[in-house]
Scaffold this motif. Structure first.
Motif, PDB file in Angstrom:
ATOM      1  N   ILE A   1       0.849  -1.204   0.000  1.00  0.00           N
ATOM      2  CA  ILE A   1       0.000   0.000   0.000  1.00  0.00           C
ATOM      3  C   ILE A   1       0.879   1.246   0.000  1.00  0.00           C
ATOM      4  N   SER A   2       1.912   1.260   0.839  1.00  0.00           N
ATOM      5  CA  SER A   2       2.800   2.416   0.952  1.00  0.00           C
ATOM      6  C   SER A   2       3.585   2.654  -0.331  1.00  0.00           C
ATOM      7  N   ASP A   3       4.106   1.579  -0.941  1.00  0.00           N
ATOM      8  CA  ASP A   3       4.882   1.711  -2.174  1.00  0.00           C
ATOM      9  C   ASP A   3       3.997   1.909  -3.397  1.00  0.00           C
ATOM     10  N   GLY A   4       2.815   1.292  -3.392  1.00  0.00           N
ATOM     11  CA  GLY A   4       1.956   1.348  -4.571  1.00  0.00           C
ATOM     12  C   GLY A   4       1.057   2.564  -4.615  1.00  0.00           C
ATOM     13  N   MET A   5       0.427   2.893  -3.480  1.00  0.00           N
ATOM     14  CA  MET A   5      -0.547   3.977  -3.451  1.00  0.00           C
ATOM     15  C   MET A   5       0.021   5.278  -2.899  1.00  0.00           C
ATOM     16  N   GLY A   6       1.157   5.203  -2.256  1.00  0.00           N
ATOM     17  CA  GLY A   6       1.765   6.408  -1.708  1.00  0.00           C
ATOM     18  C   GLY A   6       1.750   6.427  -0.190  1.00  0.00           C
ATOM     19  N   ARG A   7       2.682   7.209   0.380  1.00  0.00           N
ATOM     20  CA  ARG A   7       2.792   7.272   1.838  1.00  0.00           C
ATOM     21  C   ARG A   7       1.537   7.901   2.461  1.00  0.00           C
TER      22      ARG A   7
ATOM     23  N   PHE B   1      -3.229  17.586   3.069  1.00  0.00           N
ATOM     24  CA  PHE B   1      -2.453  18.824   2.975  1.00  0.00           C
ATOM     25  C   PHE B   1      -0.955  18.570   3.138  1.00  0.00           C
ATOM     26  N   VAL B   2      -0.588  17.369   3.589  1.00  0.00           N
ATOM     27  CA  VAL B   2       0.818  17.017   3.800  1.00  0.00           C
ATOM     28  C   VAL B   2       1.453  16.698   2.446  1.00  0.00           C
ATOM     29  N   PRO B   3       2.654  17.218   2.152  1.00  0.00           N
ATOM     30  CA  PRO B   3       3.298  16.900   0.865  1.00  0.00           C
ATOM     31  C   PRO B   3       3.663  15.417   0.769  1.00  0.00           C
ATOM     32  N   GLU B   4       3.486  14.860  -0.433  1.00  0.00           N
ATOM     33  CA  GLU B   4       3.872  13.467  -0.672  1.00  0.00           C
ATOM     34  C   GLU B   4       5.390  13.368  -0.778  1.00  0.00           C
ATOM     35  N   SER B   5       5.924  12.174  -0.564  1.00  0.00           N
ATOM     36  CA  SER B   5       7.364  11.939  -0.622  1.00  0.00           C
ATOM     37  C   SER B   5       7.926  12.215  -2.017  1.00  0.00           C
ATOM     38  N   PRO B   6       8.915  13.126  -2.163  1.00  0.00           N
ATOM     39  CA  PRO B   6       9.544  13.344  -3.471  1.00  0.00           C
ATOM     40  C   PRO B   6      10.179  12.070  -4.025  1.00  0.00           C
ATOM     41  N   ARG B   7      10.704  11.225  -3.150  1.00  0.00           N
ATOM     42  CA  ARG B   7      11.316   9.973  -3.607  1.00  0.00           C
ATOM     43  C   ARG B   7      10.264   9.035  -4.193  1.00  0.00           C
ATOM     44  N   TRP B   8       9.096   8.966  -3.533  1.00  0.00           N
ATOM     45  CA  TRP B   8       8.025   8.117  -4.067  1.00  0.00           C
ATOM     46  C   TRP B   8       7.529   8.666  -5.400  1.00  0.00           C
ATOM     47  N   LEU B   9       7.376   9.983  -5.500  1.00  0.00           N
ATOM     48  CA  LEU B   9       6.916  10.601  -6.749  1.00  0.00           C
ATOM     49  C   LEU B   9       7.899  10.323  -7.885  1.00  0.00           C
ATOM     50  N   CYS B  10       9.202  10.461  -7.614  1.00  0.00           N
ATOM     51  CA  CYS B  10      10.213  10.161  -8.634  1.00  0.00           C
ATOM     52  C   CYS B  10      10.143   8.701  -9.070  1.00  0.00           C
ATOM     53  N   SER B  11       9.900   7.811  -8.110  1.00  0.00           N
ATOM     54  CA  SER B  11       9.839   6.381  -8.440  1.00  0.00           C
ATOM     55  C   SER B  11       8.650   6.061  -9.338  1.00  0.00           C
ATOM     56  N   LYS B  12       7.631   6.938  -9.347  1.00  0.00           N
ATOM     57  CA  LYS B  12       6.448   6.753 -10.184  1.00  0.00           C
ATOM     58  C   LYS B  12       6.504   7.590 -11.462  1.00  0.00           C
TER      59      LYS B  12
ATOM     60  N   ARG C   1       6.899  10.822 -11.646  1.00  0.00           N
ATOM     61  CA  ARG C   1       6.299  12.155 -11.463  1.00  0.00           C
ATOM     62  C   ARG C   1       7.366  13.125 -10.960  1.00  0.00           C
ATOM     63  N   GLU C   2       8.408  13.283 -11.760  1.00  0.00           N
ATOM     64  CA  GLU C   2       9.580  14.048 -11.325  1.00  0.00           C
ATOM     65  C   GLU C   2       9.293  15.530 -11.170  1.00  0.00           C
ATOM     66  N   SER C   3       8.449  16.088 -12.039  1.00  0.00           N
ATOM     67  CA  SER C   3       8.157  17.520 -11.929  1.00  0.00           C
ATOM     68  C   SER C   3       7.460  17.841 -10.606  1.00  0.00           C
ATOM     69  N   GLU C   4       6.571  16.944 -10.143  1.00  0.00           N
ATOM     70  CA  GLU C   4       5.906  17.140  -8.851  1.00  0.00           C
ATOM     71  C   GLU C   4       6.911  17.045  -7.703  1.00  0.00           C
ATOM     72  N   ALA C   5       7.830  16.080  -7.835  1.00  0.00           N
ATOM     73  CA  ALA C   5       8.845  15.916  -6.788  1.00  0.00           C
ATOM     74  C   ALA C   5       9.716  17.160  -6.684  1.00  0.00           C
ATOM     75  N   LEU C   6      10.141  17.696  -7.835  1.00  0.00           N
ATOM     76  CA  LEU C   6      10.970  18.902  -7.832  1.00  0.00           C
ATOM     77  C   LEU C   6      10.210  20.079  -7.253  1.00  0.00           C
ATOM     78  N   GLN C   7       8.933  20.159  -7.563  1.00  0.00           N
ATOM     79  CA  GLN C   7       8.089  21.249  -7.059  1.00  0.00           C
ATOM     80  C   GLN C   7       8.047  21.218  -5.531  1.00  0.00           C
ATOM     81  N   ILE C   8       7.862  20.030  -4.955  1.00  0.00           N
ATOM     82  CA  ILE C   8       7.782  19.903  -3.499  1.00  0.00           C
ATOM     83  C   ILE C   8       9.119  20.253  -2.856  1.00  0.00           C
ATOM     84  N   LEU C   9      10.213  19.735  -3.400  1.00  0.00           N
ATOM     85  CA  LEU C   9      11.535  20.055  -2.852  1.00  0.00           C
ATOM     86  C   LEU C   9      11.803  21.553  -2.905  1.00  0.00           C
ATOM     87  N   ALA C  10      11.473  22.180  -4.050  1.00  0.00           N
ATOM     88  CA  ALA C  10      11.715  23.613  -4.202  1.00  0.00           C
ATOM     89  C   ALA C  10      10.836  24.422  -3.254  1.00  0.00           C
TER      90      ALA C  10
END
Length: 535
Positions: free
Chosen positions: A97-103, A215-226, A228-237
């Motif tokens: 569930i954590s790896d497939g659907m997100g944290r 409202f909590v940001p999703e894990s950038p690492r999980w987003l990259c693994s799926k 969704r790199e632009s979303e991950a970069l957005q959260i980190l920035a």
């Protein structure tokens, strides 16, 4: 934090000189916002702490004992252990569930199940219904507890990752304090509401999580693994650099994350359960994880946490009000020490805290055992009073490592591809050790008395040797850098190669959404890669 990063010399770690020193993190609104969302994840641990302390307190309430036919022995062990049996039942599903659907989804799912379960627990009119509700609480807790600390680790600001994740397990005592003083306060309520009120309050953290988790940001690492790199970069920035995607720290984090994940896919594609034992680095991780999981429950602490009323009764303290008062004070004391140790983990280091903890526990548990023996032989009141003092000193040393660090250390030594599965193995080992203790402790204490304490004296001596021999220091490193400590420089070099190939190709989307990165962006990325190679 936007703007050029000031150079901070003296550190051998890759990201240290990229941290903006122009203003402290607590003056940055977005980092503070991120920390506020982290609190919503941290209270998952409070739900677990509430349960243990609540069950401890309920055993001193005549109203609860009468409602459930004065449970003792095996039935009392089952009432305490059933929550953890519920946890055990969910472990096969939680990493998927954590790896497939997100944290975030995993946290939300667990919170919904726990909300339903606490309603059933509060409404219980039979021991079977109470046991079933507690099983459901454990089942739901597994999904939240498996994902929450992982998400904290993966989204925290780099310099705050260690203290933030260390606070996760420390907040176990916040729930424990609330439960201890709630049961103390409801002690004089006539009828079943003396135990139904604490049962209802247990669901409060889960209600907050259901309402606010999105409202909590999703894990950038999980987003990259799926992909969704632009979303991950957005959260980190947004959270790490005031929205500046060209900040050197953000670029470094982003490239390192992408490189590590690409390495996992290209070089270490087999990320099934067997991967935990397929190479030397993972076997090192597994040995440490299972060791600290068992040590966290088999150090004598659960004898006090779940059966304090029996321990205190065995040294002549039988008044329920006094028992509840000692329980409440001990939890506040534990909370203060654990929070302090967690906040200092990056200054002192993980290894010194674990070594001091095991040696200190061994010393003060040995003195406890001697006091218990003296009281059992001749009823010496001074020995009984010293025994109580030793409980507090024992917990002081337990709290400096095994409360704040077991979760944060486990999560940070696992590579991304194995983080959810490895953390599940850790939780599985912890739960097995806890269930065993909850069943065995009341029976063994009743049969052996003070002699049972000698078993823990020997075990604590073994713990001290194990920690000294095998625990590896990880302070001050990114999650990706920590991998080299276990997998060797060869793994780090391969990740750097992948990072280099990534950086030589234009990004799919730049921070403002155009079709490709500018020449300036590519030069900046190459600088980041050189830093990764240097590490």
């Amino acid at each position: 934090m936007g703007g050029p990063a000031a150079i901070a010399g003296g550190s051998g770690h890759g990201y240290a000189h990229l941290i903006d020193q122009s203003k402290p993190w607590y003056k940055n609104r977005r980092i503070m916002t991120l920390n506020a969302w982290m609190v919503l994840l941290l209270i998952t641990s409070s739900t677990n702490g509430f349960d243990g302390s609540m069950m401890n307190g309920l055993q001193s309430l005549d109203q609860w004992k009468q409602a459930f036919n004065y449970p003792s022995g095996g039935m009392l062990g089952l009432l305490n252990a059933i929550q953890n049996i519920g946890c055990l039942a969910a472990y096969p599903f939680s990493p998927y569930i954590s790896d497939g659907m997100g944290r975030r989804f995993a946290v939300a799912l667990g919170a919904v199940i726990m909300c339903i379960a606490t309603v059933l627990q509060t409404a219980s009119n039979s021991v079977g219904m109470f046991i079933g509700a507690r099983f459901m609480i454990g089942f739901g807790l597994t999904f939240s507890a498996a994902a929450a600390p992982v998400l904290i680790t993966e989204v925290s600001y780099p310099t705050l990752r260690g203290p933030s994740t260390s606070l996760y397990n420390s907040l176990w005592f916040l729930g424990s304090i609330i439960a201890a003083w709630t049961t103390y306060g409801t002690f004089n309520i006539q009828g079943s509401w003396s135990w139904r009120v604490p049962s209802a309050i247990q669901g409060l953290p889960s209600v907050l999580q259901v309402l606010l988790i999105w409202f909590v940001p999703e894990s950038p690492r999980w987003l990259c693994s799926k992909g969704r790199e632009s979303e991950a970069l957005q959260i980190l920035a947004y959270y790490h650099a005031d929205g500046n995607a060209e900040d050197p720290l953000v670029e470094y984090e982003f490239e390192e994350i992408k490189a590590a994940i690409k390495f996992d896919k290209e070089v270490a594609a087999n990320v099934g359960w067997k991967s935990l034992i397929m190479n030397k680095g993972n076997r090192k991780r597994l040995r440490i994880m299972i060791g600290i999981a068992f040590f966290s429950q088999w150090s004598g602490n659960n004898l006090i946490s779940y059966y304090m009323n029996k321990v205190l009764s065995s040294i002549g303290i039988i008044d329920p009000t006094t028992q509840l008062l000692i329980n409440g004070i001990l939890n506040i004391y534990n909370f203060i020490i654990a929070i302090g140790a967690g906040l200092l983990c990056d200054k002192i280091g993980r290894r010194p805290l674990f070594i001091a903890s095991t040696i200190g526990m061994f010393v003060f548990w040995t003195i406890q055992t001697a006091c218990f023996a003296v009281y059992s032989v001749n009823g010496n009141l001074a020995a009984a009073h010293t025994f109580i003092a030793m409980i507090f000193l024992f917990y002081a040393f337990y709290d400096i490592a095994f409360t704040p660090l077991i979760v944060s250390y486990t999560v940070e030594i696992l590579p991304f591809a194995l983080r959810a599965k490895g953390f599940t193995v850790f939780n599985f080992a912890l739960t097995i050790s806890l269930i065993f203790n909850q069943y065995v402790n009341p029976i063994a204490l009743e049969k052996l008395g003070w002699k049972y304490y000698l078993v823990y004296v020997c075990w604590l001596a073994f713990e001290s040797v194990f920690i000294w021999m095998y625990l590896i220091e990880t302070k001050g490193r990114t999650l990706e850098e920590t991998a080299a400590l276990f997998d060797g420089d060869d793994s780090a070099a391969k990740i750097s190669e992948v990072a280099a190939r990534n950086a030589n190709v234009e990004m799919d989307l730049d921070p403002v959404g155009s079709e490709s990165s500018s020449e300036k962006d590519k030069v900046s990325h190459r600088e980041v890669v050189e830093e990764v190679k240097r590490v």
